[in-house]
Design an enzyme around this catalytic site. Structure first.
Site, PDB file in Angstrom:
ATOM      1  N   ASP A  15       0.813  -1.222   0.000  1.00 27.51           N
ATOM      2  CA  ASP A  15       0.000   0.000   0.000  1.00 27.51           C
ATOM      3  C   ASP A  15       0.846   1.272   0.000  1.00 27.51           C
ATOM      4  O   ASP A  15       0.439   2.307   0.528  1.00 27.51           O
ATOM      5  CB  ASP A  15      -0.969   0.037   1.201  1.00 27.51           C
ATOM      6  CG  ASP A  15      -1.790  -1.232   1.291  1.00 27.51           C
ATOM      7  OD1 ASP A  15      -2.241  -1.702   0.238  1.00 27.51           O
ATOM      8  OD2 ASP A  15      -1.970  -1.755   2.407  1.00 27.51           O
ATOM      9  N   LYS A  18       2.250   2.089  -5.139  1.00 27.69           N
ATOM     10  CA  LYS A  18       2.958   1.586  -6.329  1.00 27.69           C
ATOM     11  C   LYS A  18       2.147   1.800  -7.601  1.00 27.69           C
ATOM     12  O   LYS A  18       2.708   2.089  -8.650  1.00 27.69           O
ATOM     13  CB  LYS A  18       3.258   0.084  -6.168  1.00 27.69           C
ATOM     14  CG  LYS A  18       4.240  -0.202  -5.067  1.00 27.69           C
ATOM     15  CD  LYS A  18       4.523  -1.690  -4.944  1.00 27.69           C
ATOM     16  CE  LYS A  18       3.370  -2.490  -4.405  1.00 27.69           C
ATOM     17  NZ  LYS A  18       3.027  -2.238  -3.011  1.00 27.69           N
ATOM     18  N   GLY A  42      -4.065  -4.547  -4.482  1.00 28.15           N
ATOM     19  CA  GLY A  42      -5.015  -3.565  -4.968  1.00 28.15           C
ATOM     20  C   GLY A  42      -4.255  -2.307  -5.296  1.00 28.15           C
ATOM     21  O   GLY A  42      -3.742  -1.634  -4.418  1.00 28.15           O
ATOM     22  N   HIS A  43      -4.108  -2.034  -6.567  1.00 25.43           N
ATOM     23  CA  HIS A  43      -3.393  -0.827  -6.967  1.00 25.43           C
ATOM     24  C   HIS A  43      -4.404   0.193  -7.465  1.00 25.43           C
ATOM     25  O   HIS A  43      -5.166  -0.078  -8.380  1.00 25.43           O
ATOM     26  CB  HIS A  43      -2.367  -1.141  -8.058  1.00 25.43           C
ATOM     27  CG  HIS A  43      -1.231  -1.971  -7.545  1.00 25.43           C
ATOM     28  ND1 HIS A  43      -0.229  -2.460  -8.344  1.00 25.43           N
ATOM     29  CD2 HIS A  43      -0.937  -2.375  -6.300  1.00 25.43           C
ATOM     30  CE1 HIS A  43       0.616  -3.136  -7.589  1.00 25.43           C
ATOM     31  NE2 HIS A  43       0.206  -3.112  -6.355  1.00 25.43           N
ATOM     32  N   GLN A 214       2.275  -6.051  -3.001  1.00 22.99           N
ATOM     33  CA  GLN A 214       2.549  -6.058  -1.556  1.00 22.99           C
ATOM     34  C   GLN A 214       3.875  -5.329  -1.292  1.00 22.99           C
ATOM     35  O   GLN A 214       4.233  -4.460  -2.060  1.00 22.99           O
ATOM     36  CB  GLN A 214       2.552  -7.485  -0.981  1.00 22.99           C
ATOM     37  CG  GLN A 214       1.166  -8.141  -0.943  1.00 22.99           C
ATOM     38  CD  GLN A 214       0.813  -8.864  -2.213  1.00 22.99           C
ATOM     39  OE1 GLN A 214       1.641  -9.581  -2.775  1.00 22.99           O
ATOM     40  NE2 GLN A 214      -0.397  -8.686  -2.691  1.00 22.99           N
TER      41      GLN A 214
HETATM   42  P1  IMP Z   1      -2.664 -12.755   2.123  1.00 22.77           P
HETATM   43  O1  IMP Z   1      -1.713 -12.236   1.112  1.00 22.77           O
HETATM   44  O2  IMP Z   1      -4.106 -12.536   1.764  1.00 22.77           O
HETATM   45  O3  IMP Z   1      -2.384 -14.187   2.498  1.00 22.77           O
HETATM   46  O4  IMP Z   1      -2.462 -11.909   3.473  1.00 22.77           O
HETATM   47  C1  IMP Z   1      -1.265 -12.008   4.242  1.00 22.77           C
HETATM   48  C2  IMP Z   1      -0.879 -10.649   4.802  1.00 22.77           C
HETATM   49  O5  IMP Z   1      -0.498  -9.793   3.748  1.00 22.77           O
HETATM   50  C3  IMP Z   1      -2.005  -9.928   5.544  1.00 22.77           C
HETATM   51  O6  IMP Z   1      -1.431  -9.164   6.580  1.00 22.77           O
HETATM   52  C4  IMP Z   1      -2.570  -9.000   4.486  1.00 22.77           C
HETATM   53  O7  IMP Z   1      -3.219  -7.883   5.040  1.00 22.77           O
HETATM   54  C5  IMP Z   1      -1.297  -8.616   3.767  1.00 22.77           C
HETATM   55  N1  IMP Z   1      -1.526  -8.202   2.379  1.00 22.77           N
HETATM   56  C6  IMP Z   1      -1.779  -8.987   1.317  1.00 22.77           C
HETATM   57  N2  IMP Z   1      -1.900  -8.272   0.202  1.00 22.77           N
HETATM   58  C7  IMP Z   1      -1.699  -6.997   0.543  1.00 22.77           C
HETATM   59  C8  IMP Z   1      -1.650  -5.771  -0.198  1.00 22.77           C
HETATM   60  O8  IMP Z   1      -1.809  -5.726  -1.428  1.00 22.77           O
HETATM   61  N3  IMP Z   1      -1.400  -4.649   0.523  1.00 22.77           N
HETATM   62  C9  IMP Z   1      -1.166  -4.679   1.858  1.00 22.77           C
HETATM   63  N4  IMP Z   1      -1.191  -5.790   2.581  1.00 22.77           N
HETATM   64  C10 IMP Z   1      -1.452  -6.940   1.933  1.00 22.77           C
END
Ligand code: IMP
Length: 396
Positions: A15, A18, A42-43, A214
């Site tokens: 977040d 990017k 989510g971009h 991420q």
């Molecule tokens: P997962 O990727 O859904 O398995 O989540 C694992 C961890 O990564 C959690 O803390 C999510 O909130 C975090 N996370 C996954 N994708 C994003 C992203 O695009 N932005 C911020 N945090 C993310």
């Protein structure tokens, strides 16, 4: 001479903004490639006030002449991709998907959500999109890849057997068959050997941009395990996730927010669970693009940013959302740790820099803050974002 692929990587917990940078840069690149993660990403991109939320499709889709690649390292929930693609009309020759990319199936989502539920207070706080279980199946050699959809009958049998192996009740076979038929029809036309495609592009001296999802601190190996995502989010993940050798990576651009946020659970030493955190969340609209969850907010953590710059080989930083500090009297940076506790250095704030478009327009206090971040991370800040729009950007 062959060109190298430049890379964008998040320096914090995701977040960082990017999407905006990739969109700005995508104007200059022929290819934009996603290499890991899935629709947990989510971009957000804002163009002339219109907001686009991208989850799986590379941000280059908003540049009509860029080719977008979803690499082998990405995990794809087919219907999410099909729905997302609809907003952009015909993507023939503008989108290619690695035939080796693994699919997220409904049972991965069920497993992800059930595991989180069973963990209670200790839950990771995943996005619930099936990311972990899909990568787990990939690593344990039980995954279904996009290319497998070419043999629909066999794909249906494989999917049914996966439910069985996981001790889950499968949906009716006819439902799986109709899903597989839809995915094949909608997605297989985009399937390609994207590794070869990328090599050919680089050999032809085309410009390619790798778009990380991420952030570094969510990397499965180098992040705050187990509170991480299930892929290698760092620069090296781009090599395996897109099929490039380390020698083919060119400039590495680290994206860093002027403060820190984190969604989900896990350590966050500089977190401000107080008025400061609330103000950052409100000013910065810190709510998830994918899940709508409120993000945890805190001060900039310099030791972590320095670590991230090193592990990614960052050449330059893009500093995002500096305007979110507008109206702050005092801004702090975590400059060190003492016995695990953050040590802060205090800086004077400023009134308003939103929409500033030149470095000289910034008040001295803001310039001081930028200089401190450069000194603490040891990396030059080449770009500063002062608002969500493409145009609210300072180039240095
Ligand atoms: P997962 O990727 O859904 O398995 O989540 C694992 C961890 O990564 C959690 O803390 C999510 O909130 C975090 N996370 C996954 N994708 C994003 C992203 O695009 N932005 C911020 N945090 C993310």
């Amino acid at each position: 001479m062959a060109s190298k692929a430049d890379l964008i990587v998040g320096i914090q917990w995701g977040d960082e903004g990017k999407g905006k940078i990739v969109d700005l840069l995508a104007q200059k690149y022929d290819f934009v490639i996603r290499y890991q993660g899935g629709h947990n990403a989510g971009h957000t991109i804002v163009i002339d006030g219109k907001k686009y939320a991208l989850h799986l499709i590379p941000s280059g889709v908003l540049n009509p002449s860029a080719v977008n690649i979803i690499g082998n390292g990405v995990v794809i929930y087919p219907d999410a991709l099909i729905d997302e693609a609809l907003q952009f009309g015909d993507l023939t020759n503008r989108l290619f998907i690695s035939q080796n990319a693994h699919l997220i199936l409904d049972y991965h989502i069920a497993l992800d959500q059930a595991k989180e539920k069973s963990l209670g207070d200790k839950k990771i706080g995943t996005t619930g999109r099936g990311i972990g279980p899909a990568y787990a199946d990939k690593i344990s050699r039980a995954g279904v890849r996009l290319g497998d959809l070419a043999d629909q009958k066999s794909a249906v049998e494989t999917i049914l057997s996966r439910y069985d192996q996981h001790g889950l009740t499968p949906p009716a076979k006819a439902k799986i068959a109709s899903d597989v038929a839809r995915w094949s029809e909608k997605l297989l036309p985009f399937a390609a050997d994207t590794t070869k495609m990328l090599w050919d592009a680089l050999d032809a001296n085309k410009k390619a941009l790798l778009e990380g999802a991420q952030g570094t601190l969510l990397d499965v190996d180098h992040g705050t395990y187990p509170f991480v995502t299930s892929s290698n989010t760092i620069a090296s993940g781009a090599c395996s996730g897109a099929g490039l050798s380390p020698k083919e990576i060119g400039k590495v651009i680290g994206i860093v927010k002027a403060y820190c946020t984190r969604v989900g659970n896990g350590p966050f030493a500089a977190e401000q669970s107080n008025d400061i955190g609330d103000k950052l969340r409100e000013n910065g609209e810190e709510f998830g693009t994918s899940t709508g969850r409120a993000r945890r907010c805190g001060w900039f953590d310099a030791p972590l940013a320095k670590f991230a710059c090193r592990i990614n080989g960052v050449d330059e930083l893009a500093l995002m959302k500096l305007d979110v500090f507008d109206g702050f009297d005092e801004i702090k940076i975590c400059v060190d740790y003492d016995d695990g506790k953050p040590v802060y250095k205090s800086f004077a704030g400023w009134d308003k820099i939103a929409k500033a478009r030149s470095f000289d327009d910034l008040p001295k206090t803001a310039r001081n803050y930028v200089a401190a971040l450069e000194e603490l991370t040891g990396v030059k800040i080449a770009l500063i974002s002062t608002g969500a729009d493409r145009n609210d950007t300072i180039y240095r």
